[in-house]
Design a protein around this motif. Sequence first.
Motif, mmCIF file in Angstrom:
data_model
loop_
_atom_site.group_PDB
_atom_site.id
_atom_site.type_symbol
_atom_site.label_atom_id
_atom_site.label_comp_id
_atom_site.label_asym_id
_atom_site.label_seq_id
_atom_site.Cartn_x
_atom_site.Cartn_y
_atom_site.Cartn_z
ATOM 1 N N ALA A 156 -17.272 42.703 11.345
ATOM 2 C CA ALA A 156 -16.277 41.691 10.990
ATOM 3 C C ALA A 156 -16.615 40.405 11.728
ATOM 4 O O ALA A 156 -17.316 40.422 12.745
ATOM 5 C CB ALA A 156 -14.876 42.145 11.369
ATOM 6 N N TYR A 157 -16.132 39.316 11.159
ATOM 7 C CA TYR A 157 -16.230 38.021 11.838
ATOM 8 C C TYR A 157 -14.804 37.563 12.074
ATOM 9 O O TYR A 157 -13.949 37.705 11.183
ATOM 10 C CB TYR A 157 -16.967 37.021 10.949
ATOM 11 N N ILE A 158 -14.537 37.079 13.272
ATOM 12 C CA ILE A 158 -13.179 36.611 13.565
ATOM 13 C C ILE A 158 -13.224 35.213 14.153
ATOM 14 O O ILE A 158 -13.992 34.937 15.075
ATOM 15 C CB ILE A 158 -12.446 37.582 14.528
ATOM 16 N N LYS A 159 -12.415 34.342 13.588
ATOM 17 C CA LYS A 159 -12.298 32.982 14.118
ATOM 18 C C LYS A 159 -10.816 32.709 14.356
ATOM 19 O O LYS A 159 -9.978 33.011 13.515
ATOM 20 C CB LYS A 159 -12.848 31.977 13.114
ATOM 21 N N VAL A 160 -10.512 32.154 15.512
ATOM 22 C CA VAL A 160 -9.125 31.837 15.836
ATOM 23 C C VAL A 160 -8.956 30.332 15.738
ATOM 24 O O VAL A 160 -9.671 29.576 16.397
ATOM 25 C CB VAL A 160 -8.774 32.315 17.256
ATOM 26 N N THR A 161 -8.057 29.889 14.875
ATOM 27 C CA THR A 161 -7.762 28.459 14.793
ATOM 28 C C THR A 161 -6.452 28.230 15.547
ATOM 29 O O THR A 161 -5.922 29.159 16.157
ATOM 30 C CB THR A 161 -7.629 27.998 13.326
ATOM 31 N N ALA A 162 -5.946 27.002 15.507
ATOM 32 C CA ALA A 162 -4.723 26.696 16.251
ATOM 33 C C ALA A 162 -3.586 27.652 15.888
ATOM 34 O O ALA A 162 -2.884 28.156 16.751
ATOM 35 C CB ALA A 162 -4.312 25.251 16.001
ATOM 36 N N GLU A 163 -3.458 27.945 14.607
ATOM 37 C CA GLU A 163 -2.329 28.758 14.150
ATOM 38 C C GLU A 163 -2.727 30.134 13.646
ATOM 39 O O GLU A 163 -1.983 31.097 13.794
ATOM 40 C CB GLU A 163 -1.594 28.031 12.997
ATOM 41 N N GLU A 164 -3.886 30.198 13.029
ATOM 42 C CA GLU A 164 -4.235 31.386 12.250
ATOM 43 C C GLU A 164 -5.469 32.090 12.782
ATOM 44 O O GLU A 164 -6.216 31.559 13.584
ATOM 45 C CB GLU A 164 -4.515 30.968 10.792
ATOM 46 N N VAL A 165 -5.655 33.285 12.247
ATOM 47 C CA VAL A 165 -6.889 34.020 12.516
ATOM 48 C C VAL A 165 -7.590 34.237 11.179
ATOM 49 O O VAL A 165 -6.980 34.712 10.215
ATOM 50 C CB VAL A 165 -6.585 35.380 13.178
ATOM 51 N N LEU A 166 -8.853 33.828 11.128
ATOM 52 C CA LEU A 166 -9.640 34.017 9.912
ATOM 53 C C LEU A 166 -10.571 35.198 10.122
ATOM 54 O O LEU A 166 -11.211 35.323 11.164
ATOM 55 C CB LEU A 166 -10.458 32.770 9.597
ATOM 56 N N ILE A 167 -10.636 36.061 9.125
ATOM 57 C CA ILE A 167 -11.439 37.271 9.261
ATOM 58 C C ILE A 167 -12.338 37.438 8.050
ATOM 59 O O ILE A 167 -11.900 37.240 6.912
ATOM 60 C CB ILE A 167 -10.526 38.526 9.355
ATOM 61 N N ASP A 168 -13.582 37.779 8.312
ATOM 62 C CA ASP A 168 -14.448 38.227 7.220
ATOM 63 C C ASP A 168 -14.839 39.659 7.555
ATOM 64 O O ASP A 168 -15.495 39.905 8.554
ATOM 65 C CB ASP A 168 -15.688 37.332 7.110
ATOM 66 N N SER A 169 -14.404 40.573 6.723
ATOM 67 C CA SER A 169 -14.596 41.992 7.064
ATOM 68 C C SER A 169 -15.674 42.641 6.213
ATOM 69 O O SER A 169 -15.746 42.450 5.011
ATOM 70 C CB SER A 169 -13.271 42.739 6.881
ATOM 71 N N HIS A 170 -16.539 43.401 6.893
ATOM 72 C CA HIS A 170 -17.491 44.272 6.195
ATOM 73 C C HIS A 170 -17.145 45.730 6.512
ATOM 74 O O HIS A 170 -17.994 46.590 6.451
ATOM 75 C CB HIS A 170 -18.924 44.013 6.692
ATOM 76 N N TRP A 171 -15.930 45.951 6.923
ATOM 77 C CA TRP A 171 -15.570 47.241 7.507
ATOM 78 C C TRP A 171 -14.319 47.779 6.794
ATOM 79 O O TRP A 171 -13.257 47.157 6.852
ATOM 80 C CB TRP A 171 -15.330 47.017 9.014
ATOM 81 N N ASN A 172 -14.485 48.934 6.149
ATOM 82 C CA ASN A 172 -13.397 49.528 5.366
ATOM 83 C C ASN A 172 -12.090 49.621 6.126
ATOM 84 O O ASN A 172 -11.026 49.329 5.594
ATOM 85 C CB ASN A 172 -13.777 50.949 4.922
ATOM 86 N N LEU A 173 -12.227 50.065 7.362
ATOM 87 C CA LEU A 173 -11.037 50.278 8.173
ATOM 88 C C LEU A 173 -10.195 48.998 8.258
ATOM 89 O O LEU A 173 -8.984 49.019 8.094
ATOM 90 C CB LEU A 173 -11.464 50.721 9.574
ATOM 91 N N LEU A 174 -10.889 47.863 8.456
ATOM 92 C CA LEU A 174 -10.178 46.586 8.544
ATOM 93 C C LEU A 174 -9.642 46.188 7.173
ATOM 94 O O LEU A 174 -8.520 45.707 7.050
ATOM 95 C CB LEU A 174 -11.099 45.488 9.068
ATOM 96 N N ASP A 175 -10.467 46.396 6.147
ATOM 97 C CA ASP A 175 -10.030 46.045 4.794
ATOM 98 C C ASP A 175 -8.732 46.766 4.445
ATOM 99 O O ASP A 175 -7.817 46.187 3.867
ATOM 100 C CB ASP A 175 -11.128 46.389 3.774
ATOM 101 N N GLN A 176 -8.665 48.035 4.843
ATOM 102 C CA GLN A 176 -7.440 48.795 4.581
ATOM 103 C C GLN A 176 -6.262 48.230 5.369
ATOM 104 O O GLN A 176 -5.172 48.016 4.831
ATOM 105 C CB GLN A 176 -7.650 50.266 4.948
ATOM 106 N N ALA A 177 -6.529 47.945 6.631
ATOM 107 C CA ALA A 177 -5.449 47.439 7.489
ATOM 108 C C ALA A 177 -4.968 46.070 7.017
ATOM 109 O O ALA A 177 -3.815 45.693 7.228
ATOM 110 C CB ALA A 177 -5.914 47.369 8.937
ATOM 111 N N LEU A 178 -5.866 45.314 6.366
ATOM 112 C CA LEU A 178 -5.526 43.952 5.959
ATOM 113 C C LEU A 178 -5.206 43.859 4.466
ATOM 114 O O LEU A 178 -5.179 42.768 3.892
ATOM 115 C CB LEU A 178 -6.686 43.001 6.298
ATOM 116 N N ALA A 179 -4.952 45.021 3.849
ATOM 117 C CA ALA A 179 -4.747 45.065 2.398
ATOM 118 C C ALA A 179 -3.685 44.070 1.919
ATOM 119 O O ALA A 179 -3.818 43.466 0.857
ATOM 120 C CB ALA A 179 -4.373 46.477 1.975
ATOM 121 N N ASN A 180 -2.650 43.848 2.753
ATOM 122 C CA ASN A 180 -1.582 42.950 2.338
ATOM 123 C C ASN A 180 -1.788 41.503 2.797
ATOM 124 O O ASN A 180 -0.968 40.644 2.521
ATOM 125 C CB ASN A 180 -0.239 43.461 2.853
ATOM 126 N N ALA A 181 -2.869 41.274 3.522
ATOM 127 C CA ALA A 181 -3.084 39.920 4.052
ATOM 128 C C ALA A 181 -3.576 38.980 2.958
ATOM 129 O O ALA A 181 -4.075 39.416 1.918
ATOM 130 C CB ALA A 181 -4.096 39.954 5.199
#
Lengths: 334, 322
Positions: A156-181
């Motif tokens: 995964a790639y994670i970037k933290v901006t002032a307000e938000e967190v941007l994620i690029d996931s190559h990982w099923n586990l994260l994709d599942q956890a972020l299904a509603n994001a």
Amino acid sequence: MGYQINKTKMNTLFTDLLENYTIYAPKRFVGGGTFADTDCIRYGEISTLEEIEFSEKSDYSFKEVLLPISETLFYFTEAVMKESDPPLKEAIVFLRSCDLHSLNRLDTIYLKNGPVDPYYKRLRDHTHFILMGCENTFENCFCVSMGTNQSTNYDAYIKVTAEEVLIDSHWNLLDQALANAQPFTVVPDSVSINNISVEIPESIPQSVFDSTLWDDYTARCIACGRCTFVCPTCTCFTMQDLFYSDNGKAGERRRVWASCQVDGYTDVAGGHAFRENKGQRMRFKVMHKISDYKKRFDNQMCTGCGRCDDICPEYISFSNCINKVNALVKEENR
Amino acid sequence: MLDLNTKKIKKNAYRITKVRGETASRIRIPGGLLTADLLPKIQEIAETYGNGRIHLTTRQGFEIPGIRYEDMDAVNTLLQPIIDQLEINQVIPGKGYTASGTRNVSACIGSNTCPFANYNTTDFAKKMEKEIFPNDLHFKVAFTGCANDCIKTRMHDFGIIGMTEPQYDKDRCVNCQACVKACKQKSVDALSVENYKIVRDAAKCVGCGECVINCPTRAWTRSTKKYYRLVIMGRTGKRNPRLAEDYLVWTDEAAIIKIVKNTYKFVKEYIDTTAPGGKEHIGYIIDRVGFKEFEKWALDGVEFDEKTIVKGPVYWSGPHYD
Ligand code: HEM
Ligand code: HEM
Ligand code: SF4
Ligand code: SF4
Ligand code: SF4
Ligand code: SF4
Ligand code: SF4
């Protein structure tokens, strides 16, 4: 898949992950530096986003997660031997692009260079890697020269901006956890230019080994080994067998980081040391990083993170040395 | 016709010099650190009212000689921005220094710059300054970052030497023995190797931090808490010059400040009022009334850190010429 979530959600996700994972990231150890009231940025366990040091490069690399500085391999007593237990949890490691490329060098040495190293493998197989972007280069980086400034093989790639967190996931586990994001296109930040650039000769003639270039380092280097201990691609270790002092019949074998720069590295039975001269140690290190490794594998060992230059107390610059070697080779080839 | 109260002049940090009609202004720099913009102000005083020369004092001050006594008020006016900027406690603004008995609190360059320093000597010196100034009693206090003692705290009534308690993380140690070598060659040889890991002889360790500085892996780090060695009653002089001796080891900031302040009370109680200029050195007072009595006053209300070692009763040496 790319996502955008808020920080609170990210921290909740961390809390969930901590059930099964230990999360390692560069952390600021306040007061943990070499001098009074200085900090050290190195890897440690984290449980929230806020603990991660995103703004500065870590002084020490991630390698201590996969290759503990001092690791007990097994215990022994009389005729019985027992291997140390692997960690109960899997691991997640935050790291920058140069370090993710360094992982490839560690893998090469420990998994592909002869027999597979089981102690490395048991950690490596259970570790996931999260890329941290680089918006700007740091002082001594030369990742662009080494071709390590961009990475795609992250979990995964994670970037933290002032307000938000941007994620690029190559990982099923994260994709599942972020299904509603909220889906979002996320491209990792990477630099395309450094302050430092190096040029490595295609091949280095034997004459360079005997060059007076190395003499300069003989007097300058204090053989402290910092340059290799901070290096994400240095893989040397030594063994320590010891008996517990109040028994004498039970003990353990440890694997501990070693450095070609530090006294003791070339000691052999009988007490002889093969490489006392610090300039020659510098030569050995530089050649390993930009020539010898490449002779056996398909890329350079050094990934241009610049930590060796950041930390050397004697202001010895590895990148400058590469360029000196390059100039010398060009001179010879003329 | 000059008609001067020399006692008031001296208290105002002017010297009665050997040259009739001329005084010298002493500008103290607590902790020895100033910003460069103060230098033109000092230059202006020297060039307008002095003889254009400046003496650098041993206690980190500037002494401007060749000032006419008549010009003291004008000089005090020019001193005001310096006094303000250095945040020196003053009773009447615009009238120069309020007292000169307690000498400038001096400090080595400390952790602002020096790699060996275990604390910010300037900050602690300024904190002490705030606590004890202005004061007519003759006290000398100095702060030094480590046991190298560059400021020579051992020549002071109170010398504060920085210490750190090295913290060892054996899992980060690679047995390079850089710490062992540093401690042996540059310090007190308090480290040894046992089963490839390092053992620190805590009774021997002087808290210099060489091990921390030399460790390449951060196996050694500094303690969060800052510790100090408090050495007391060093002095120069005619009768019995001597080095300050250890009183407290592994003590802390609060205890040191309290002890110094308590000592002012002790001196007020016991000082020989017939002494010339009303000046009697603390060390001689302690010699006269006994260490135990001094300690009773000094430790009033002082709380020690659990690590603190008290090295009393203290005995001093040095030659006796009397
Ligand atoms: C049939 C002859 C030899 C064999 C089979 C042999 C084998 C080995 C092996 C297995 C190692 C350990 C490598 C490792 O730690 O990964 C080694 C190390 C070494 N050998 Fe040899 N060796 C031979 C001859 C020699 C000779 C003739 C010399 C020198 C005159 C020599 C000097 C060394 C040195 C300097 C090391 C490195 C020691 C160290 O890293 O601590 N070897 N050799
Ligand atoms: C009385 C005879 C011998 C003794 C007592 C002896 C002892 C030792 C010891 C203690 C070591 C460990 C060195 C270390 O890693 O600290 C060692 C390493 C080694 N020995 Fe011997 N040895 C003997 C004979 C031989 C012979 C005859 C050979 C080969 C023909 C040999 C080849 C090696 C090699 C290659 C190593 C590895 C070098 C290294 O990694 O440092 N040894 N020997
Ligand atoms: S040799 Fe220096 S620049 Fe290269 S990977 Fe190691 S620490 Fe980084
Ligand atoms: S540079 Fe030295 S310490 Fe690093 S991997 Fe190479 S030989 Fe080992
Ligand atoms: S090059 Fe610098 S960091 Fe490396 S061993 Fe020498 S002095 Fe230490
Ligand atoms: S603090 Fe100084 S005396 Fe104590 S162990 Fe470290 S180097 Fe030795
Ligand atoms: S300097 Fe650090 S790594 Fe080396 S032996 Fe001492 S504690 Fe261990």
